[in-house]
Write a protein that holds these residues in place. Structure first.
Motif, PDB file in Angstrom:
ATOM      1  N   ALA A 137      10.944 -67.417 -34.470  1.00 39.22           N
ATOM      2  CA  ALA A 137      11.986 -67.559 -35.496  1.00 39.22           C
ATOM      3  C   ALA A 137      13.365 -67.686 -34.858  1.00 39.22           C
ATOM      4  CB  ALA A 137      11.951 -66.370 -36.457  1.00 39.22           C
ATOM      5  N   VAL A 138      13.646 -66.856 -33.871  1.00 40.10           N
ATOM      6  CA  VAL A 138      14.944 -66.899 -33.197  1.00 40.10           C
ATOM      7  C   VAL A 138      15.054 -68.172 -32.357  1.00 40.10           C
ATOM      8  CG1 VAL A 138      16.435 -65.755 -31.506  1.00 40.10           C
ATOM      9  CG2 VAL A 138      15.216 -64.396 -33.203  1.00 40.10           C
ATOM     10  N   GLU A 139      13.983 -68.539 -31.689  1.00 36.50           N
ATOM     11  CA  GLU A 139      13.998 -69.752 -30.868  1.00 36.50           C
ATOM     12  C   GLU A 139      14.274 -70.988 -31.718  1.00 36.50           C
ATOM     13  OE1 GLU A 139      10.385 -69.852 -28.530  1.00 36.50           O
ATOM     14  OE2 GLU A 139      10.719 -67.791 -27.882  1.00 36.50           O
ATOM     15  N   LEU A 140      13.714 -71.037 -32.919  1.00 34.33           N
ATOM     16  CA  LEU A 140      13.964 -72.159 -33.826  1.00 34.33           C
ATOM     17  C   LEU A 140      15.434 -72.205 -34.232  1.00 34.33           C
ATOM     18  CD1 LEU A 140      12.924 -74.506 -35.537  1.00 34.33           C
ATOM     19  CD2 LEU A 140      12.380 -72.836 -37.322  1.00 34.33           C
ATOM     20  N   GLU A 141      16.007 -71.062 -34.548  1.00 35.66           N
ATOM     21  CA  GLU A 141      17.424 -71.015 -34.921  1.00 35.66           C
ATOM     22  C   GLU A 141      18.321 -71.412 -33.744  1.00 35.66           C
ATOM     23  OE1 GLU A 141      18.828 -70.788 -37.880  1.00 35.66           O
ATOM     24  OE2 GLU A 141      16.847 -70.613 -38.773  1.00 35.66           O
ATOM     25  N   ILE A 142      17.943 -71.024 -32.537  1.00 30.88           N
ATOM     26  CA  ILE A 142      18.713 -71.414 -31.350  1.00 30.88           C
ATOM     27  C   ILE A 142      18.663 -72.933 -31.193  1.00 30.88           C
ATOM     28  CG2 ILE A 142      18.812 -71.310 -28.829  1.00 30.88           C
ATOM     29  CD1 ILE A 142      17.816 -68.373 -29.075  1.00 30.88           C
ATOM     30  N   ALA A 143      17.473 -73.510 -31.350  1.00 24.77           N
ATOM     31  CA  ALA A 143      17.327 -74.964 -31.233  1.00 24.77           C
ATOM     32  C   ALA A 143      18.166 -75.690 -32.286  1.00 24.77           C
ATOM     33  CB  ALA A 143      15.867 -75.359 -31.360  1.00 24.77           C
ATOM     34  N   LYS A 144      18.164 -75.170 -33.507  1.00 24.72           N
ATOM     35  CA  LYS A 144      18.969 -75.779 -34.573  1.00 24.72           C
ATOM     36  C   LYS A 144      20.459 -75.651 -34.270  1.00 24.72           C
ATOM     37  CE  LYS A 144      15.730 -75.050 -38.402  1.00 24.72           C
ATOM     38  NZ  LYS A 144      15.529 -74.305 -39.671  1.00 24.72           N
ATOM     39  N   LEU A 145      20.877 -74.509 -33.735  1.00 28.94           N
ATOM     40  CA  LEU A 145      22.280 -74.303 -33.383  1.00 28.94           C
ATOM     41  C   LEU A 145      22.716 -75.272 -32.290  1.00 28.94           C
ATOM     42  CD1 LEU A 145      24.953 -72.742 -33.550  1.00 28.94           C
ATOM     43  CD2 LEU A 145      23.971 -71.078 -31.955  1.00 28.94           C
ATOM     44  N   VAL A 146      21.886 -75.445 -31.280  1.00 29.42           N
ATOM     45  CA  VAL A 146      22.209 -76.386 -30.200  1.00 29.42           C
ATOM     46  C   VAL A 146      22.307 -77.799 -30.754  1.00 29.42           C
ATOM     47  CG1 VAL A 146      21.332 -77.426 -28.067  1.00 29.42           C
ATOM     48  CG2 VAL A 146      21.266 -74.947 -28.353  1.00 29.42           C
ATOM     49  N   SER A 147      21.361 -78.184 -31.595  1.00 29.05           N
ATOM     50  CA  SER A 147      21.368 -79.517 -32.198  1.00 29.05           C
ATOM     51  C   SER A 147      22.611 -79.732 -33.059  1.00 29.05           C
ATOM     52  CB  SER A 147      20.110 -79.699 -33.038  1.00 29.05           C
ATOM     53  OG  SER A 147      20.122 -80.932 -33.689  1.00 29.05           O
ATOM     54  N   ASP A 148      22.942 -78.752 -33.882  1.00 27.76           N
ATOM     55  CA  ASP A 148      24.135 -78.849 -34.733  1.00 27.76           C
ATOM     56  C   ASP A 148      25.411 -78.929 -33.903  1.00 27.76           C
ATOM     57  OD1 ASP A 148      22.436 -78.658 -36.889  1.00 27.76           O
ATOM     58  OD2 ASP A 148      22.993 -76.589 -37.410  1.00 27.76           O
ATOM     59  N   PRO A 186      23.024 -58.523 -28.134  1.00 27.97           N
ATOM     60  CA  PRO A 186      23.218 -59.557 -27.113  1.00 27.97           C
ATOM     61  C   PRO A 186      22.143 -59.506 -26.025  1.00 27.97           C
ATOM     62  CG  PRO A 186      25.303 -58.535 -27.641  1.00 27.97           C
ATOM     63  CD  PRO A 186      24.241 -57.741 -28.354  1.00 27.97           C
ATOM     64  N   GLU A 187      21.700 -58.304 -25.684  1.00 23.46           N
ATOM     65  CA  GLU A 187      20.669 -58.159 -24.656  1.00 23.46           C
ATOM     66  C   GLU A 187      19.351 -58.792 -25.090  1.00 23.46           C
ATOM     67  OE1 GLU A 187      22.447 -55.463 -25.841  1.00 23.46           O
ATOM     68  OE2 GLU A 187      23.843 -55.356 -24.155  1.00 23.46           O
ATOM     69  N   SER A 188      18.966 -58.594 -26.351  1.00 24.50           N
ATOM     70  CA  SER A 188      17.714 -59.179 -26.826  1.00 24.50           C
ATOM     71  C   SER A 188      17.821 -60.703 -26.908  1.00 24.50           C
ATOM     72  CB  SER A 188      17.293 -58.587 -28.162  1.00 24.50           C
ATOM     73  OG  SER A 188      18.258 -58.810 -29.151  1.00 24.50           O
ATOM     74  N   ILE A 189      18.980 -61.207 -27.288  1.00 24.04           N
ATOM     75  CA  ILE A 189      19.192 -62.662 -27.321  1.00 24.04           C
ATOM     76  C   ILE A 189      19.077 -63.233 -25.917  1.00 24.04           C
ATOM     77  CG2 ILE A 189      20.878 -64.499 -27.793  1.00 24.04           C
ATOM     78  CD1 ILE A 189      19.629 -63.238 -30.320  1.00 24.04           C
TER      79      ILE A 189
END
Length: 84
Positions: free
Chosen positions: A56-67, A41-44
């Protein structure tokens, strides 16, 4: 790198306790840290605050927000249809 406006959008969509949702998605997508383990959680939080860059993580975060936004819109549309 995530900027302040994006950070606010992430918090508004995923809530202030966004780390577990992001970690869950990363684990499902098999996105792991440099040691081959799950992100903490700290690294996130550091990535979301823009202190650490991780495309890579930033892209997944963007996809999660969009979804999540799409899912919320679908739920609202269904509620409107049912409550007419």
């Amino acid at each position: 790198m995530i900027n302040k406006a994006q950070q606010e959008k992430i918090k508004s969509v995923l809530g202030s306790k966004y780390s577990p949702a992001i970690i869950k998605r990363l684990n499902r997508r098999k996105v792991v840290n440099a040691r081959g383990g799950s992100y903490s959680p700290e690294s996130i939080q550091k990535i979301v605050k823009g202190k650490i860059e991780n495309p890579a993580v930033e892209l997944e975060i963007a996809k999660l927000v969009s979804d999540t936004i799409a899912k919320q819109k679908k739920i609202e549309a269904q509620k409107k249809a049912l409550l007419k």
